[in-house]
Each structure stands twice: as C-alpha cells, then as structure tokens.
Design a protein around this motif. Sequence first.
Motif, PDB file in Angstrom:
ATOM      1  N   UNK A 193     -76.326  -7.150 -26.509  1.00  9.59           N
ATOM      2  CA  UNK A 193     -75.188  -7.524 -25.670  1.00  9.59           C
ATOM      3  C   UNK A 193     -74.846  -9.008 -25.758  1.00  9.59           C
ATOM      4  N   UNK A 194     -75.763  -9.849 -26.159  1.00 10.50           N
ATOM      5  CA  UNK A 194     -75.523 -11.283 -26.184  1.00 10.50           C
ATOM      6  C   UNK A 194     -74.766 -11.673 -27.448  1.00 10.50           C
ATOM      7  N   UNK A 195     -73.987 -12.733 -27.340  1.00 11.36           N
ATOM      8  CA  UNK A 195     -73.033 -13.064 -28.399  1.00 11.36           C
ATOM      9  C   UNK A 195     -73.660 -13.645 -29.641  1.00 11.36           C
ATOM     10  N   UNK A 196     -74.829 -14.276 -29.534  1.00 13.04           N
ATOM     11  CA  UNK A 196     -75.321 -15.083 -30.642  1.00 13.04           C
ATOM     12  C   UNK A 196     -76.610 -14.580 -31.262  1.00 13.04           C
ATOM     13  N   UNK A 197     -77.091 -13.372 -30.895  1.00 10.89           N
ATOM     14  CA  UNK A 197     -78.360 -12.890 -31.423  1.00 10.89           C
ATOM     15  C   UNK A 197     -78.248 -11.424 -31.831  1.00 10.89           C
ATOM     16  N   UNK A 198     -79.239 -10.979 -32.611  1.00 15.19           N
ATOM     17  CA  UNK A 198     -79.402  -9.555 -32.909  1.00 15.19           C
ATOM     18  C   UNK A 198     -80.437  -8.911 -31.996  1.00 15.19           C
ATOM     19  N   UNK A 412     -72.743 -12.617 -14.456  1.00 10.76           N
ATOM     20  CA  UNK A 412     -72.726 -12.073 -15.812  1.00 10.76           C
ATOM     21  C   UNK A 412     -73.167 -10.613 -15.760  1.00 10.76           C
ATOM     22  N   UNK A 413     -72.487  -9.790 -16.532  1.00 10.33           N
ATOM     23  CA  UNK A 413     -72.827  -8.360 -16.567  1.00 10.33           C
ATOM     24  C   UNK A 413     -73.084  -7.925 -18.008  1.00 10.33           C
ATOM     25  N   UNK A 414     -74.243  -7.305 -18.215  1.00  9.42           N
ATOM     26  CA  UNK A 414     -74.577  -6.737 -19.514  1.00  9.42           C
ATOM     27  C   UNK A 414     -74.664  -5.218 -19.386  1.00  9.42           C
ATOM     28  N   UNK A 415     -74.195  -4.544 -20.419  1.00  5.76           N
ATOM     29  CA  UNK A 415     -74.297  -3.089 -20.473  1.00  5.76           C
ATOM     30  C   UNK A 415     -74.757  -2.656 -21.863  1.00  5.76           C
ATOM     31  N   UNK A 416     -75.613  -1.651 -21.886  1.00  4.07           N
ATOM     32  CA  UNK A 416     -76.012  -1.002 -23.134  1.00  4.07           C
ATOM     33  C   UNK A 416     -75.950   0.501 -22.899  1.00  4.07           C
ATOM     34  N   UNK A 417     -75.257   1.211 -23.776  1.00  5.49           N
ATOM     35  CA  UNK A 417     -75.286   2.668 -23.674  1.00  5.49           C
ATOM     36  C   UNK A 417     -75.292   3.273 -25.067  1.00  5.49           C
ATOM     37  N   UNK A 418     -75.861   4.443 -25.151  1.00  6.92           N
ATOM     38  CA  UNK A 418     -75.981   5.102 -26.449  1.00  6.92           C
ATOM     39  C   UNK A 418     -75.966   6.605 -26.247  1.00  6.92           C
ATOM     40  N   UNK A 419     -75.538   7.313 -27.282  1.00  3.06           N
ATOM     41  CA  UNK A 419     -75.592   8.770 -27.300  1.00  3.06           C
ATOM     42  C   UNK A 419     -75.961   9.193 -28.715  1.00  3.06           C
ATOM     43  N   UNK A 420     -76.844  10.171 -28.807  1.00  3.73           N
ATOM     44  CA  UNK A 420     -77.285  10.654 -30.105  1.00  3.73           C
ATOM     45  C   UNK A 420     -77.376  12.171 -30.045  1.00  3.73           C
ATOM     46  N   UNK A 421     -76.915  12.823 -31.095  1.00  2.00           N
ATOM     47  CA  UNK A 421     -77.020  14.277 -31.237  1.00  2.00           C
ATOM     48  C   UNK A 421     -77.682  14.557 -32.573  1.00  2.00           C
ATOM     49  N   UNK A 422     -78.628  15.462 -32.569  1.00  2.00           N
ATOM     50  CA  UNK A 422     -79.319  15.736 -33.813  1.00  2.00           C
ATOM     51  C   UNK A 422     -80.242  16.921 -33.691  1.00  2.00           C
ATOM     52  N   UNK A 423     -81.093  17.072 -34.667  1.00  2.00           N
ATOM     53  CA  UNK A 423     -82.021  18.183 -34.646  1.00  2.00           C
ATOM     54  C   UNK A 423     -82.984  18.135 -35.794  1.00  2.00           C
TER      55      UNK A 423
END
Length: 962
Positions: A193-198, A412-423
């Motif tokens: 979420x931060x602008x300058x890092x991985x 300051x507000x940070x958000x992380x969300x993810x969705x994964x579908x598989x099998x």
Amino acid sequence: MKIRHSLFAGAAIAAMSLPVLAHAGEVAGTVSDTSNTIALRSAQVRIVELDRVTATSRDGSFLFADVPAGDYTLEITYVGAETATRSISVPATGTVREDVALAGFGDDEILVVGQAANLSSALSRKKEADGISDVLTRDAIGQFPDQNVAESLRRLPGVNVLNDQGEGRFVSVRGLDPELVSTSLNGVRLPSPESDVRSVALDVISSDIIESIEVKKSLTPDMDADTIGASVEIQTTSAFDRKKDLLIVKLEGSYNDYADALTPKASLDFATLLSDNFGVSGGVSYYRRKFETDNIEADDWIDEGGIVPLELQYRDYDVERERISGTLGFDFRASDATDLYVKGTWSQFDDQEYRRRLTFDMGDFEDYGPTSFANGIATFNDATIQDPEIDDPADTVRQRIGVERDIKDRFERQRIWSVVAGGKTDTGTWFADYSASYARASERENGSVDPAEFRQRFSDDGLEIGFDLTDPRVPLYTVNSDPGSFYDPAAYELTDIEYTALSDASDEEWAGRVDFGRRFITDGGEFTVQAGAKGRWRDKRYNANIEFYENDSFTLDQALGSATYRLISLEPMASNTGASDFFRANRDDFEFVALDSAFDSAVSDYSVGEDIMAGYLLGRWDSSTLRVIGGLRYEHTSNDIRGNLVTLVEEGGTLPDGGEAADDTVLVEPTTIDKNYGNWLPSLNVRFEPTRNVVLRLAGYRSLVRPKLSRLAPRFAVEQNDDDEREGEFGNPDLLPYKAWNFDASAEYYMSSTGAITAGIFYKSIKDYIVDANFEGDDPPFNGVYRGIEFDEAVIPLNGDTAEVFGVEIGVSQAFTFLPEPFDGFVVSGNYTYTDATGTVFTDGDIADPRKITLPATSKHTANLSLGYDKGPVDIRLSGTYRDKYLDELAGTAEYDRFVDDHFQLDLSAKFRVTDGIQVFYEWVNINNAKYFAYNTLGNQRNLFQYEEYNWTMKGGVRVTF
C-alpha cells in the motif's frame, strides 16, 4: 485482460479433463487427532514393505497410486504423536481406504490445543517441507502463540522485525532488507500500500484471520523467484482443515501505560462443513489501539569546539490505530480427484497521528561550534560574535537560534484486499494446480496538516540555551537566559502550513497460474516431472497534491494546547487539532504558495506497469530416505514507467527557450520509458532422511529482487539557480534487479517426543546491489548529462558491487511431555542466528572511493528464548527476544551512518481455561520498557539520532469456543 482470463480458463478446463483412471491398487485415507477435531497436515505416511513415503495434505489426506496387490503395513508418524501402524490389503483393482487417528504422548489434547500443539504442527511441517523453512501455526481453537503476527515471527530463527512506534511492521530475514523479502496471502503475492516500497507491513493484517505462516528460506522452480531473504507465505482458514465445526468469539481490552486508555479488540472466527464436499470458513476482526510515544531526535552533528548537534527535536506523539480485517472462503470437493476453492481477504488500517514538536535550530553555529562546551554541556548564545579567523572587529558572525513549535494532524488509511479462485486435480498419476487472483493495496491521505509550523528566531535578543549531552540517549535543554518571548505563544508566528490535499498510492496485481505433473512409480521410489506457467500483471501508481499556505497573522496562542511529554516540558505547544481547525475555518485568510505546491506535487507523481511471464520445468525424486527437486525457471519482465522531469528555475535563470525567468518558475515535462529483460533461475533442493528422526538438507538456487518501483520511475527533480547551476535528484529506469546465488545446508534432529534440535548455515552472493551515488558535472560516466538532462551536481541510484551474506542458525525446542506430573507441562524453545553481511558503497557518493559496510537491517546476533508451562487449564509463557545493533541508513561517510541500538524485550502471556469452551487470557507486552535508540559514531562515540520510549501494554479478555 483477455489473456489473463484465458490463461485461467484454459488451465481449469485442461485440469478437469485429466483422465481419472482407476489405477490398480490405490491406497487413500486421512490422518486426524483422536478427538477427530482437526486434520493433521504433514504427517508422514509410509508403506513399510515398499518403502514408499508421502506426507498428508492440508486436509489430512494422503494417496498412493499403482500399489501392487498384496498385504502391507502403513506406518504413520507425526511430531508429538505416538507412531501408528495399520495392516491393509490392497486389491488388484480399486482403492483401499484407511483413516487414521493419532494420539499424543500422555494427554491426547496436546496435539490440538496449546503450546505443545503449536509446536507439534510447526515441527511436522518443517520436517516434511521440500526446502528449508520455519512455520507458525494456530492450534485447534484458533490460538497463535502471540496475539500479534509480527511478534510471533520475531521468534523464528533468523527473523528480525523492524519496529515503528514500538510495533513490529516489516520483516527482515537473515539480516536482509525487508525489500528483499516477499509476502503472499493464500498464494497471492501481496502488493504494497505504501508509495515507495515493495515490502508489505504485517501490521495491516490481523492475526485473528490467519491459520499459518511459513517462512520459506530456499526456493524450488515452481515458486516465484522474486525474493532473496525468504518467501513469507500466509494462509487463512479452510473448512477442510478441521473435522469438526469451529466458532470462536474473542473479546479483549488493551491498556497502554502512557496513553492511560483502555481500547477494545474483538474477533469472530468460524469454519463449517455444510456437506461432506462443501465448506465455508471466515472471520472478522476489529482492533483499536491508543498509545503515546516520547521521542527525541538530533541531527547535523559537528565536531567543532565539541561534538554537538545543530538541530534538536523533542517530539510528543499521540496515536490511535484502528484495524478491521475479514476473510471468507469456500471449499468444494468436486470429485475424488478435484478440490476447488475461492478465498477473499480484506484489511483496513487507519492511523491517526498527532505530533507536537519543539525544534532548536543552531545552523549558524556550524563554522565555529557552540558558544561553550564543558563537561558534556553545550551552550548556545544568540549574541553576534567577531569572526575568530579575522582580526577585525568589523567582521562579525551572526549566531542566530531558531525555535520552532509545530503540530502534525495526519490521518492515513491503508487497505489490502485479495481474491483467489483455483483448485487441484490429482488422479494419483497425473496432477494439476491452477489459480487466478486479483489483489489491490492502497494508501490514501487527504486533508492532513503535516505540519503547521510556528517559529521565532533569536538574534542578539539575549537568548541562551544549554544542552546536557552527558546522557547520549536523552539530551535535555535548559533556558539559561530568556529575553521574555521564549515561552510567549503569541511571539511564535506561522511559517507555513503544509496541507496534504491528496496523497494517493495504489498497487494492484492480476495473476494466473497453472502447474501440470506426471508421477512415475519405480521399485525404488517415485519420479515426478512437473511444468508450469504463471503470468503477473502489476500496476503501481502514486499521485500527490501538496499545498503550502502562509498567514503572518496566525500565531501559536490561537491554537494553544498542552503536551503529555514526560521527558521535559515542551510548553507552549499547539493542541492536537487547533491549527488544522483554524486553517479550515479561515482558509480564505491564508495565502496559497503556488510555486512550492506545484514543485512538490509534480515531482512525487509516477506510475509503473510491470508484467512478469514465467515458466519452469522440474524433476522430483522421492523415496523413503531421499528427496531431490531440481529444475530451471525463466522469468521475463516488461516495464512501462512514467514520471515527470520537474525543473525549478530561480528568477534570473535561463529557461529552456533561452529566455530569462522573470520569476521563480516550475517546468513539468512528462517522461515515459519502456524496458524488458529476462532471467534464467536454476535451483536444486536435496532432503536426506538417513533415520526416521534425522533430516539433512542442501539447497542451491538463483533468485532476484526487482528494484523499488519508486526508484525505477523516471522522476527527475532539478533546481537551477540564477547562475544556471543545476542540482538534480534522479530516478534510474536503467536499474537492474538484485541477483543472488543462494546456498543452504542444515541438519535437523527430531526427538521421540515433541521436540527438535536444528542447525544450519547459509551463504548468499548478491550482485547489482543498489546504492545512491553523488556526481559532479565532470565525473564519469555521465560527465554532467544524465538522460539528456544537464547537471552540475546530482544524486543517482546505481547498481553497485557484490554483497555477501554468511550465517549460522541454531534452534532447540522441547515439550517435556515425557516427564512425570506436574513437570510434563513445561515447553521450552530457543534459537540463535549469526549473520555476517557485507557490501560496498561509495564514500560521499564518490565511485572512486568505495567502502565496506554491513548491509542495512542486518543484526549480527539475534536470539530468542521462550519458557512455557501448559498443563490442564493453565497456559503461561515468558518470552525474551534479542537482536544486535544494525545499520539503518547510509550517510555520505561512515561516521554519519545511522545505526539502531540492540533490542531486548520481555513479554508474558497467561491463559486459563474456565470450561472446555471458555478461556480467559492476559498479556503483558514490553515488560522491561525496551526503548528505541538510533545513533551515529562521529568522534568514535554514540551520538543521538533518535530515541523513543513507549512503556508497557497490557491486554486481557475472554475467548469463547462453541
């Protein structure tokens, strides 16, 4: 987007169409605990007569294909459990099924609840892992060893967690920068979420929604290769993890001694099977924490008439952080051979920070030092003096003292969300894994006042300030002589307000993956050929709109408040919201500073597209004693990089068209750069098990870490004065990724009860390490021109020399279940890591003057010790964690490098089970009030850069399991 969907759709169709053959003689089953509460993952299952071995999957299942007809013995082992054997008869065709329940040593419950259960699960997964790894797991009622994931990770061998405001955030593994460590959630590589890092801060994700964390320190060809330190893999709960339904409600309060506030935390966690083949799991967590920090910072140190700082800051922080996390997952067993899943996670982290700061600026004393210095006391007087180097009373030197009092009001507000579908489809002979995912992270700030600065300058006014430097951590000031205005808030006028109208960072990634494999059964073991492909499509961007405002009539007395600082009085100070409230209510009375606003906004903006296409081929050999995994991976990277060339031309300077600037002028020119490169990445992992309780490992692999996207972006900032002298600070789109050869060797001895002794060594050779370099106009290789931009002085990040890392890891853990009561409840674990990591940088950025350094974030010594007792309803643990000093930031010369002092912290946790379903708990964090101290070594002594203290935090609550 079509290519992304096509990759997953094709993989799923191909996998579902794999032949589901009725192989002659299949042996299948599951392994669980005797209470049939949870599936036991990584239990070793062996057909004794054939000497064939496999490990149970996450749902406790196992499968042997192509077993000749006959009578056999199954042997099942699990760390902390009694070895079980079963007799089976395998028919000429069809499947024989054997479900096994394992009993723990002594009390069966130790396999599912408490410290011993955590240890059993972690050691079993470590023992059966393909490579070198360490694991943290929850027990059957959803308990982590610690309430905070980062704090738990800190206790693993070779892991150091970097703190922010006393909380663990970024993970460093084996002494390497957090940028060299990757993080995934349910197999999805998490964006930052931060602008300058991985790198991803772990405090964004609540521990209450996590099932396990595995730190993989060696790589196999089917893994993403973008890590050098380790791959941190986080998994949330699956309905198939357990044999029984789970519903947990937890309520607790948290109290920080400095903040003197009780704040709430609550969570709900569940998993249920709606049918034999379909389940749902998930959870939600809420945590609000208030705390305070007392901070002192010093800078601009000189050795002139004494070693003294020319700037001292006293900072008072009031912080409130709120975390909300949720996860939801669906698991479906489509057939005996195919399992499918969909998992989603969402986390939000809000940070409201108020910072009151008192700053002393003695920059005018740079040439001749303080007015006096004796016995560690530095005195600064604002009286003008005669120039000591010139024998003429008319030649004088101004000795002005600046005093600034400011307030930061930032949300300051940070958000992380993810969705994964598989099998996964596994017919015993053929198998396939496939998934498609999307993840997005963001950090947004709008409307923050950061800061509002009020200043008063003293020159020949009669102000004298003394600083007691005898305590290098806590230098305190005294006002020896006051002209009458030092404590007068009406005398402090607003310098400016820096208003963050918008700071918007986003990072999103689409990914699709497919792996296919074929097993070949031989008399001596099993050989597997596996291949796969993966695509990742990433877009990271940052947009800033920074505005500066001035108002000479706004003085500190119009925003007056008080501080809660404990080290010394900071009065008079602004209130938390006084300045921001006044600004918003009287905005029309403020003058907008267009030039500074335009420059700061344009120079920050950038966007980077990064597409990674990868493929691999591996071979795997498995027998009862030997496992070898070797292969080759290829990753191709494409970048589309955008930024701005921003030039500030002072009045009288020459404009690009040859004219003269009538006023200070900001010029903005968008830039776009494309680049492509590829990397071949071989790897080999060997696991040898000469006896049932000894595992020996060797690993060698090549990996890479791509440069920070913010450093890669073509953001070029140039300031040109009226003499047309140009100073620049440039991003570098030509940066190459870090590339490393990594080698590991380890030995693991697993005791007959729940315990293990492990030892390992590691070596890494890291090429193209990135460092900042300073260039003069006539220095090669640029000779005053970088990418067509002329400069007289410039700072440019470059790929440097090779860095080397060598280290040793030792770990011991034991649950004393074999002792007589009541001593059978003791659990002890400890580890020690030695790391020697060195690299080369350039003194003052001069490539002709290299110097050796320890790599940033590298602690040479880290150690952890945990003493626990878990028996019946009582569960108590005292933990200590230690890390040595480490290099935090590089300066131009060694004596100004920033180091962080060593850290030792004690934590206590206690739990008591009132009934089978109700448990009360208590935690005491940072018992010894461990502090933060950063320093330089000018004059071969420790000189303050930053000091912080937070005091202890206590937590308590109740956990109800239904």
